[in-house]
Motif scaffolding. Structure first.
Motif, PDB file in Angstrom:
ATOM      1  N   LEU A   6     -10.139   3.424   3.670  1.00 17.87           N
ATOM      2  CA  LEU A   6      -9.126   3.735   2.788  1.00 17.87           C
ATOM      3  C   LEU A   6      -8.351   3.325   2.263  1.00 17.87           C
ATOM      4  O   LEU A   6      -7.867   3.147   0.852  1.00 17.87           O
ATOM      5  N   PHE A   7      -7.576   2.082   2.796  1.00 15.40           N
ATOM      6  CA  PHE A   7      -6.404   0.853   2.154  1.00 15.40           C
ATOM      7  C   PHE A   7      -6.958   0.010   1.776  1.00 15.40           C
ATOM      8  O   PHE A   7      -6.556  -1.171   1.314  1.00 15.40           O
ATOM      9  N   GLN A  43      -5.711   7.696   0.047  1.00 13.36           N
ATOM     10  CA  GLN A  43      -4.782   7.370   1.232  1.00 13.36           C
ATOM     11  C   GLN A  43      -3.796   8.417   1.277  1.00 13.36           C
ATOM     12  O   GLN A  43      -3.696   8.675   2.166  1.00 13.36           O
TER      13      GLN A  43
END
Length: 406
Positions: A6-7, A43
């Protein structure tokens, strides 16, 4: 792992790469209707969930040490509150930003709900000013403390109010409406670097002359950006509260009402229209303790505005870390000035002659006059947010119409 997936994918800072469709105007201008960043909304829920989880975990010892006992252990309560709970709330966003390498200022702002509201709720629990219904039992307190904004309680049943289909319909409609409002206004101001009217001094400077502070161009620039902040705060708080409602099944209260269009006094602007979650936190976590300790209403008001200034200085240092922002106490000056406006309202505004004059004025004019008391110095609050990219980052959460020269 999920965090890396995700990040690890950073948000592209070229808005024109996220488009529904593009078109050209003449031979020199490329325009596009953009859509909100997919990575941003991938996110966002995880960060909101982390805030709720940490708040819920902290609610357990706070309830046992500060809220539940009729006679609490003063040493354990103070030690946990000031040596563990408050430092945890303040350091948590810094740790997560470093751990996940979060560069997006809008996502960093999401992490501020825990230290901002959580910190004030920690203080209210220590000083004994938790509202009656949340303090009734642990279930109520958990729902209250873990909510990123304001959970709604059923006054008759004395418990969190359960969601309904009508509630979700209203909230989704509100989010959609404010998406459009915010996106359109941001689309306009983005093309002018957030200052529609040209002025002499830099927006984040201390160099404004008295004439500049009261010039109509300066006031209108501040008004338009403050309107974006108000609309965006309304949209984001409703959206984040919806995530909470979907998970926990409880309704939430509106955080932002209509501060820029319906405020009839400085006290109504700050106390009943703008960011009710922070207002409630400041009231119970700063104003009431200071008034109780000093037996002075004025000291309570002063404590609330000083606390607000400190909180916003902290928020700026965290969300703009790495951007070159300078620590210059602008927010202390801004909120100190607004504390003076409230003091003037309670002294001069209570005079019979002033009340008679105000009663004869149309409400829109009163709102305009109220805003004009604060707008001359609003750049102290908004200037750094413009220069260091807050509004540019928020664009990634909005549908916009943008044009650029080829």
């Amino acid at each position: 792992g999920i965090f890396d997936k995700l990040f690890g994918e950073k948000i592209d800072y070229d808005l024109l790469n996220d488009t529904f469709f593009e078109f050209t105007v003449g031979e020199t201008t490329r325009c596009a209707i953009t859509h909100p960043s997919i990575h941003f909304f991938n996110q966002l829920p995880l960060l909101v969930g982390l805030q709720a989880l940490l708040s819920g975990l902290l609610a357990i010892p706070l309830y046992k040490l500060n809220v539940k006992p009729t006679k609490k252990n003063a040493f354990l309560s103070a030690a946990f509150t000031f040596l563990i709970a408050l430092p945890t709330a303040c350091y948590e966003p810094i740790y997560i930003i470093r751990l996940l390498d979060i560069q997006h200022i809008g996502l960093r702002m999401v992490l501020m709900t825990f230290p901002l509201l959580g910190g004030l709720r920690i203080l209210e629990s220590y000083f004994g000013f938790v509202p009656a219904i949340p303090a009734k039992n642990f279930t109520n307190y958990f729902a209250y403390f873990s909510c990123p904004f304001i959970v709604k309680f059923d006054e008759d049943k004395q418990e969190p109010k359960r969601v309904s289909l009508q509630y979700f319909q209203q909230q989704f409609q509100m989010v959609g409406t404010y998406f459009i409002y915010t996106g359109l206004l941001m689309s306009l101001l983005w093309h002018y670097d957030w200052e529609l009217f040209e002025v002499q001094s830099d927006v984040n400077s201390f160099d404004h002359s008295v004439y500049e502070l009261i010039s109509w161009k300066h006031l209108m620039n501040n008004y338009l950006v403050a309107m974006i902040l108000s609309l965006g705060l309304k949209q984001s708080t409703v959206g984040v509260s919806l995530l909470y409602s979907l998970v926990f099944g409880y309704e939430t209260k509106d955080v932002v009402l209509s501060p820029m269009t319906k405020s009839q006094s400085p006290s109504e602007f700050w106390g009943r229209q703008w960011n009710m979650a922070v207002h409630q936190g400041l009231k119970n976590g700063a104003y009431k303790p200071a008034r109780y300790l000093t037996n002075s209403n004025l000291m309570g008001i002063l404590a609330a505005f000083v606390m607000s200034g400190i909180i916003h200085e902290y928020v700026n240092l965290v969300i703009f870390s790495g951007t070159g922002i300078e620590f210059r106490w602008k927010y202390m000056l801004f909120f100190g000035y607004n504390a003076f406006l409230l003091f003037a309202e309670y002294t001069i505004g209570s005079l019979e002659i002033v009340q008679n004059i105000v009663s004869k004025l149309p409400k829109p004019l009163i709102t305009a006059l109220v805003l004009c008391t604060a707008l001359p110095v609003a750049h102290l609050f908004l200037g750094d947010w413009i220069v260091h990219g807050y509004f540019d980052s928020v664009m990634y959460a909005e549908p916009t119409i943008l044009c650029r020269s080829l």
